[in-house]
Design an enzyme around this catalytic site. Structure first.
Site, PDB file in Angstrom:
ATOM      1  N   ARG A  20      43.467  21.861  44.715  1.00 18.10           N
ATOM      2  CA  ARG A  20      43.952  22.307  46.031  1.00 18.10           C
ATOM      3  C   ARG A  20      42.845  22.438  47.079  1.00 18.10           C
ATOM      4  NH1 ARG A  20      47.367  27.384  44.437  1.00 18.10           N
ATOM      5  NH2 ARG A  20      46.371  27.075  42.411  1.00 18.10           N
ATOM      6  N   GLY A  87      42.813  24.553  28.833  1.00 20.78           N
ATOM      7  CA  GLY A  87      43.153  25.972  28.914  1.00 20.78           C
ATOM      8  C   GLY A  87      41.924  26.856  28.807  1.00 20.78           C
ATOM      9  N   THR A  88      42.098  28.116  29.200  1.00 23.65           N
ATOM     10  CA  THR A  88      40.963  29.042  29.287  1.00 23.65           C
ATOM     11  C   THR A  88      40.337  29.337  27.912  1.00 23.65           C
ATOM     12  OG1 THR A  88      42.652  30.769  29.416  1.00 23.65           O
ATOM     13  CG2 THR A  88      41.561  30.187  31.463  1.00 23.65           C
ATOM     14  N   GLY A 149      49.040  36.678  34.536  1.00 23.74           N
ATOM     15  CA  GLY A 149      49.423  37.217  33.248  1.00 23.74           C
ATOM     16  C   GLY A 149      49.693  38.707  33.386  1.00 23.74           C
ATOM     17  N   ASN A 178      46.584  40.724  34.697  1.00 20.97           N
ATOM     18  CA  ASN A 178      45.303  40.398  34.063  1.00 20.97           C
ATOM     19  C   ASN A 178      44.404  39.686  35.071  1.00 20.97           C
ATOM     20  OD1 ASN A 178      43.292  39.612  32.239  1.00 20.97           O
ATOM     21  ND2 ASN A 178      44.410  37.729  31.715  1.00 20.97           N
ATOM     22  N   ASN A 234      41.556  29.255  45.430  1.00 21.15           N
ATOM     23  CA  ASN A 234      42.256  28.034  45.041  1.00 21.15           C
ATOM     24  C   ASN A 234      42.226  26.972  46.130  1.00 21.15           C
ATOM     25  OD1 ASN A 234      43.238  28.701  42.344  1.00 21.15           O
ATOM     26  ND2 ASN A 234      44.398  30.297  43.405  1.00 21.15           N
ATOM     27  N   ALA A 430      -6.438  21.912  82.176  1.00 22.20           N
ATOM     28  CA  ALA A 430      -5.070  21.394  82.155  1.00 22.20           C
ATOM     29  C   ALA A 430      -5.065  19.876  82.125  1.00 22.20           C
ATOM     30  CB  ALA A 430      -4.313  21.904  83.375  1.00 22.20           C
ATOM     31  N   ARG A 447      -9.706  14.014  82.700  1.00 26.65           N
ATOM     32  CA  ARG A 447      -8.722  13.879  83.758  1.00 26.65           C
ATOM     33  C   ARG A 447      -9.122  12.714  84.637  1.00 26.65           C
ATOM     34  NH1 ARG A 447      -8.318  19.561  86.546  1.00 26.65           N
ATOM     35  NH2 ARG A 447      -7.584  20.469  84.630  1.00 26.65           N
TER      36      ARG A 447
END
Ligand code: UD1
Ligand code: CA
Length: 471
Positions: A20, A87-88, A149, A178, A234, A430, A447
């Protein structure tokens, strides 16, 4: 409180693709307040003193591993790969090899849950110690627990967790959910995981099956955490929402410690940044990781500081950008200064608008207030660098160093062609292109002599008028 003082390891699940997110990049690498999502749970595990931290990687495993190693170069990391997302429970099981021979507690965290506080994890470990069972977990009471869960209790004790899709209507009404964060005894964990089967509505290996197994052996401890803390990411809307909470949490901690933040909604202060009291942070300021700011500092609107140090009493005026720079006490920087890596400023230095520095060491009280580039430069104390001065540090192949002694005066529009040295107290007129060393106390000027033609403008106009009449 009973303290078992057992060893601690952590498994952080980072294998998910994050469909997602609609991204080419693995979900756990998406930045939240400047750092990848997974940096937060990994950091928490390290803060708790975990002797082994196992990120379980899968999607873009190499990219995730590379980023994590770079973020925590000295951490006791051992990577585990979960090839297929089954799965976990399967994800945690893939960490078994990496933790071979380890005994103690295993903290299980999700790589996409960035807001979990250290205090909550400490409470979880304490609860695990207190209850003495093989497992303790973090639960959250949700207004709408759809998708989570449910923590099912019998006679007040946790009996099991039932996934939303497997719930009876009665179980669905339970709001205690959970969070997916556990502390588990290693010996129990590996043994129990081997017995988990994918017999459920989703055909996955559920880590949550551990809870029922643990409950048969001893009490399952629970720690209740706020829903904002256990929320995952997500999609990118959730990513931004979590970032807001994190930003607010960090900013509030600084404000409570004596830092003024003019508009906390637009101050982006990453985790780990240090700020002294009586410092004022203006709007739209970004302070990235590794930045240390002293006391009584002013950080003007739009300043962006990355891995930089700013000492007490310094004023950073608006829209200045500092990267790996060290700024001493009572400096005045900006507006619109750019301090690049290797900039080291002593006390009372002034750098003004459109001044860029790189690998520049500048001594006490020296000033460069306008439109200047100082790269690969060692500048003494009490120097005045005029507007438009440029160190020509690059000859197309190599970089060379410019050195100014103490009390040097550089006139405006000077080019210092490195390697070159200007001695103590010397003056450069300068417009000079300095190509040879200037001894202490001398004046250097290069200069072209000026020619002045008096009455030239009037003569030119007259000539033009004559032409027009003729034409
Ligand atoms: C899980 C819990 C659920 C809990 C919820 C909290 C299970 C079976 N269920 O559900 O009780 O309420 O978290 O958010 O554990 N992952 C992997 N590899 C896999 C599967 C998942 O690395 O094979 C990672 C994911 O990237 C994610 C985490 O584990 O970071 C959780 O996975 P997810 O599928 O979101 O679990 P939930 O269904 O939300
Ligand atoms: Ca989830």
């Amino acid at each position: 409180m009973l303290r078992r003082m057992t060893a601690l390891a952590a498994v952080v699940l980072c294998a998910g693709k994050g469909t997602r997110m609609k991204s080419e990049k693995a979900k756990v690498l998406h930045p939240i307040l400047g750092r990848p999502l997974c940096a937060y749970p990994l950091k928490r595990a390290l803060e708790l003193g975990a002797s082994h931290v196992v990120p379980v990687v899968g999607h873009q495993a190499e990219a995730v591993e590379k980023t994590v190693r770079a973020l925590f170069p000295d951490a006791p990391l051992r990577f585990a790969v979960q090839r297929e997302q089954r799965g976990t429970a399967d994800a945690v099981r893939s960490a078994e090899e990496a933790l071979k021979g380890y005994s103690g507690r295993v903290l299980i965290l999700y790589g996409d849950v960035p807001l979990l506080r250290r205090e909550t994890l400490e409470a979880l470990l304490a609860e695990h110690d207190r209850t003495g069972g093989p497992l303790a977990l973090v639960s959250t009471t949700l207004e709408d627990p759809t998708g989570y869960g449910r923590v099912i209790r019998e006679g007040g004790r946790v009996a099991r967790i039932v996934e939303h899709k497997d719930c009876t209507p009665e179980q669905r009404a339970v709001r205690e959910s959970n969070a997916g964060i556990y502390s588990v005894d290693a010996a129990f964990l590996w043994k129990a995981l081997a017995g988990i089967k994918p017999q459920n509505a989703q055909g996955e290996y559920y880590l949550t099956d551990l809870v029922e197994m643990a409950a048969k052996l001893g009490p399952v401890g629970t720690v209740e955490a706020d829903a904002t803390e256990t929320a995952g990411v997500n999609d990118r809307v959730e990513l931004a929402a979590r970032a807001r909470v994190l930003q607010q949490r960090i900013n509030e901690a600084h404000m409570r410690a004596g830092v003024s933040i003019q508009d906390p909604a637009t101050a982006y202060i990453e985790e780990g940044v240090v700020i002294g009291p009586d410092t004022e942070v203006g709007p739209m300021v970004t302070l990235a990781a590794g930045t240390v700011v002293g006391r009584g500092v002013t950080l003007g609107q739009g300043s962006v500081l990355t891995a930089s140090t700013v000492a007490d009493g310094t004023v950073i005026k608006p829209y200045s950008v500092l990267e790996e720079a060290k700024v001493g006490e009572r400096n005045v920087i900006g507006p619109f200064s750019r301090l690049r890596p290797g900039t080291e400023l002593a006390e009372d230095v002034h750098l003004g608008n459109f001044v860029e520095t790189k690998k520049a060491r500048i001594g006490k009280g020296s000033k460069a207030n306008h439109l200047t580039y100082l790269g690969d430069a060692n500048i003494g104390a009490g120097c005045n660098v005029g507007a438009g001065t440029i160190t020509c540090n690059y000859d197309g192949v190599n970089k060379h160093v410019t050195e100014l002694g103490d009390g040097v005066f550089i006139g405006s529009d000077t080019q210092l062609v490195a390697p070159v040295k200007v001695g103590d107290g010397a003056y450069v007129g300068a417009g000079t292109t300095v190509t040879k060393n200037v001894p202490p106390g001398s004046l250097a000027v290069s200069r072209t002599p000026q020619t002045t033609k008096e009455g030239w403008v009037a003569a030119k106009k007259a000539r033009r008028a004559g032409k027009t009449q003729a034409g």
